[in-house]
Scaffold this motif. Structure first.
Motif, PDB file in Angstrom:
ATOM      1  N   PHE A  26       0.198   9.569  -1.969  1.00 28.48           N
ATOM      2  CA  PHE A  26      -0.073   8.358  -0.735  1.00 28.48           C
ATOM      3  C   PHE A  26       1.530   8.038  -1.310  1.00 28.48           C
ATOM      4  CE2 PHE A  26      -2.897  11.382   0.369  1.00 28.48           C
ATOM      5  CZ  PHE A  26      -2.509  12.382   0.865  1.00 28.48           C
ATOM      6  N   VAL A  27       0.731   6.979  -2.126  1.00 26.78           N
ATOM      7  CA  VAL A  27       1.788   5.495  -2.496  1.00 26.78           C
ATOM      8  C   VAL A  27       3.009   6.116  -2.639  1.00 26.78           C
ATOM      9  CG1 VAL A  27       1.630   3.861  -3.775  1.00 26.78           C
ATOM     10  CG2 VAL A  27      -0.855   3.747  -3.014  1.00 26.78           C
ATOM     11  N   HIS A  91       3.201  -1.736   3.566  1.00 23.48           N
ATOM     12  CA  HIS A  91       3.244  -2.460   2.301  1.00 23.48           C
ATOM     13  C   HIS A  91       1.774  -3.468   2.173  1.00 23.48           C
ATOM     14  CE1 HIS A  91       5.318  -5.373  -0.710  1.00 23.48           C
ATOM     15  NE2 HIS A  91       5.824  -3.641  -0.507  1.00 23.48           N
ATOM     16  N   ARG A  92       1.412  -4.086   3.426  1.00 24.50           N
ATOM     17  CA  ARG A  92       0.971  -4.898   2.439  1.00 24.50           C
ATOM     18  C   ARG A  92      -0.539  -4.440   2.759  1.00 24.50           C
ATOM     19  NH1 ARG A  92       3.734  -8.098   7.061  1.00 24.50           N
ATOM     20  NH2 ARG A  92       2.642  -6.687   8.675  1.00 24.50           N
ATOM     21  N   GLY A  97      -5.472  -2.998  -1.319  1.00 23.36           N
ATOM     22  CA  GLY A  97      -5.783  -1.968  -1.188  1.00 23.36           C
ATOM     23  C   GLY A  97      -6.867  -0.856   0.227  1.00 23.36           C
ATOM     24  N   THR A  98      -6.030  -1.248   0.892  1.00 23.64           N
ATOM     25  CA  THR A  98      -7.171  -0.737   2.555  1.00 23.64           C
ATOM     26  C   THR A  98      -6.296   0.336   2.817  1.00 23.64           C
ATOM     27  OG1 THR A  98      -6.428  -2.586   3.881  1.00 23.64           O
ATOM     28  CG2 THR A  98      -8.073  -3.509   2.396  1.00 23.64           C
ATOM     29  N   VAL A  99      -5.110   0.677   2.610  1.00 23.85           N
ATOM     30  CA  VAL A  99      -4.360   1.099   3.512  1.00 23.85           C
ATOM     31  C   VAL A  99      -5.301   3.021   3.629  1.00 23.85           C
ATOM     32  CG1 VAL A  99      -3.298   2.536   1.286  1.00 23.85           C
ATOM     33  CG2 VAL A  99      -2.430   2.707   3.575  1.00 23.85           C
ATOM     34  N   ALA A 100      -4.830   3.841   4.695  1.00 24.97           N
ATOM     35  CA  ALA A 100      -5.247   4.803   4.535  1.00 24.97           C
ATOM     36  C   ALA A 100      -4.174   6.122   4.974  1.00 24.97           C
ATOM     37  CB  ALA A 100      -5.986   4.760   6.867  1.00 24.97           C
ATOM     38  N   ALA A 101      -4.825   7.220   3.844  1.00 30.26           N
ATOM     39  CA  ALA A 101      -4.029   7.977   3.426  1.00 30.26           C
ATOM     40  C   ALA A 101      -3.138   8.343   5.261  1.00 30.26           C
ATOM     41  CB  ALA A 101      -4.004   9.177   3.267  1.00 30.26           C
ATOM     42  N   ASP A 102      -4.226   8.662   6.356  1.00 34.11           N
ATOM     43  CA  ASP A 102      -2.802   9.325   7.118  1.00 34.11           C
ATOM     44  C   ASP A 102      -1.886   8.397   7.912  1.00 34.11           C
ATOM     45  OD1 ASP A 102      -4.678  11.297   7.511  1.00 34.11           O
ATOM     46  OD2 ASP A 102      -6.064  10.620   9.341  1.00 34.11           O
ATOM     47  N   ALA A 103      -2.307   6.856   7.488  1.00 35.99           N
ATOM     48  CA  ALA A 103      -1.341   5.758   8.225  1.00 35.99           C
ATOM     49  C   ALA A 103       0.372   6.281   6.711  1.00 35.99           C
ATOM     50  CB  ALA A 103      -2.409   4.497   7.637  1.00 35.99           C
TER      51      ALA A 103
END
Length: 530
Positions: A26-27, A91-92, A97-103
């Protein structure tokens, strides 16, 4: 740079982002979708830039770089500013380290929407679909209508519901050859020698192709000795693990993280034909089938209604390098066969015809017949539902190895058959009287004989030949269908069924290092070379 070139860059990045969603990377998908949006917006600038300074590849792009491109557009597409703000927010989140894959999935889908909006603004057809775009308001088999807009089919991954898709180019008529008309090859004497229609450069790993071939990937990796666990005995420092295509030290990890290759991923609607010249592959799939093959073997996999498979490149020798070379060819399926049961066939090296010819001066030409027939030498049968199994297809996959200055005449083909000849080893060749350099492709649309003359080094040429299927093609990510509705349905089916699930304990399974070549099919029977 032209707007069309900039939009083509956007397409390439968004295709990569789509692929990395399939591999759960995802990244990487975020970075590539950021790049895709930047190039799509760049296409709308009064003078598109040849370079965009977004940040080092393999890292998060520079914050604010999308806004810099957007600010140069007098009238940006609807919701473009909102999308740029969403990218900045994710990006933030990634940085913290708080991003969800769905986002990230949602951003890739929104990026495709912006790409399509920019294409419509520029009146640019979608080259990924070969200008054979289907409409959303026609049933399968019905083609021909006016231009409509297209939305991304991949929204189905995140939403699990069907969204209306529309095309942004006119649809061509269905000119599929009738299956009742088998290919008829005329005697060479009845036809004048064929001429080259086009010569083009082949660059990078993926080579352009013509219907019914979707693309041809040439993998060539100089892998080092094994680390004892079938991975490389070399540092992986500096590689973008999960998406390593940089060719560092003349080899790639691809999507593998410990062993090179392509962990589990889905397909529907086409076939993969894997022609291995050197090295070994380990196959595992959602039907429970497995195989190890290489060193001249060919695997022919019909994905049909849907399959997951893994293609890993185990490094079996700890005392010596493990070079790998293969071609993977994506071959389309006709509409009538896109939803057949998945099936794979092993064409073992020992049974693939290799025909040696000599020219008038005694120079050797060797033909390896992975598909098709030459002077009564017929390749092993492809899967039963393959386009290659139909008499009218006139399909051939040959490797042609020629001694320096050797001459060989390709025989005539059936009317309507198209041939592509890829010069990929040596220092060029003369084809139909025209000089080609190494890594060039000659497209031939006539049926007459074609004379090949090798350069002054040993020369190798790949031949891909077939009559076109002639149906509209809708392609996005790992699925190839006839209509955008069918693409939507493919993602919906994969989301709900995983095409039978994944029966293996890891997504990158390999077999015991001591195991020889074999194929264990879904029904349990084992096939080995003899």
């Amino acid at each position: 740079m032209t707007p069309q070139e900039s939009l083509a860059n956007a397409t390439s990045f968004l295709d990569e982002a789509t692929e990395n969603i399939t591999f759960d990377q995802f990244v990487w998908a975020f970075e590539e979708s950021w790049q895709g949006v930047a190039w799509a917006l760049n296409a709308l600038l009064p003078a598109p830039l040849a370079q965009l300074h977004l940040g080092p590849k393999g890292e998060l792009p520079r914050s604010g770089s999308l806004a810099l491109v957007l600010n140069g557009i007098a009238k940006p597409p609807k919701d473009a500013r909102r999308l740029v703000k969403r990218f900045e927010a994710v990006h933030r989140q990634i940085a913290s380290g708080t991003v969800a894959a769905d986002a990230i999935r949602d951003l890739v889908f929104a990026a495709w929407d912006l790409h399509d909006a920019c294409g419509l603004r520029l009146h640019v057809a979608d080259e990924r679909l070969g200008n054979r775009l289907m409409l959303a308001d026609v049933s399968p088999g019905k083609v021909g209508s006016q231009t409509l807009h297209r939305r991304t089919a991949l929204k189905i991954l995140a939403m699990g519901t069907l969204m209306p898709l529309q095309a942004c180019s006119k649809v061509e008529a269905d000119n599929r050859p009738a299956s009742a008309n088998p290919a008829t090859v005329r005697p060479d004497a009845a036809l004048a020698p064929a001429k080259i229609a086009r010569i083009s450069q082949i660059q990078g790993m993926q080579w352009p192709t013509t219907d019914p071939f979707l693309f041809c990937a040439h993998h060539r990796d100089d892998y080092p000795a094994s680390n004892g666990a079938m991975g490389p005995a070399a540092s992986l420092e500096g590689r973008h693990l999960g998406r390593d295509f940089e060719g560092k030290d003349n080899w790639n990890m691809y999507h593998g993280q410990r062993i090179p290759g392509f962990p589990s991923h889905p397909h529907r609607g086409f076939e993969t034909v894997t022609v291995v010249r050197t090295g070994m592959l380990d196959h595992s799939d959602s039907m429970g089938a497995t195989a190890r093959y290489g060193g001249g073997d060919v695997q022919w996999l019909t994905s049909g209604r849907g399959i997951q498979h893994a293609e890993m490149f185990p490094l079996l020798r700890s005392d010596a390098p493990n070079p790998l070379e293969l071609f993977q060819i994506w071959l389309n399926l006709p509409r009538a066969d896109k939803m057949v049961d998945p099936h794979f066939t092993m064409l073992w090296n020992e049974k693939i015809p290799r025909v040696v010819e000599r020219d008038a001066a005694g120079r050797v030409v060797e033909l390896t017949i992975s598909a098709g027939t030459y002077k009564g030498n017929k390749s092993p049968s492809p899967p039963p539902d393959s386009w290659a199994s139909k008499p009218e297809s006139d399909l051939a996959i040959w490797n042609i190895r020629m001694e320096p200055s050797a001459t060989f005449v390709l025989p005539t083909t059936a009317a309507g058959t198209l041939r592509s000849l890829y010069v990929y080893r040596g220092n060029g060749a003369t084809i139909a009287g025209e000089a080609l350099k190494n890594y060039q492709r000659a497209e031939i649309e006539e049926s007459g004989p074609v004379t090949l003359v090798a350069g002054n080094e040993e020369t190798e040429i790949l031949l891909l030949q077939a009559r076109p299927i002639g149906e509209p093609v809708a392609k996005r990510g790992p699925f190839v269908m006839n209509t955008q509705q069918e693409i939507q349905q493919a993602f919906a089916d994969y989301r709900s069924t995983q095409f039978g699930g994944w029966p293996w304990s890891s997504n990158d399974p390999v077999h015991d290092v001591s195991r020889g070549r074999f194929a264990k099919h879904a029904d349990g029977h084992i096939d080995e070379p003899t």
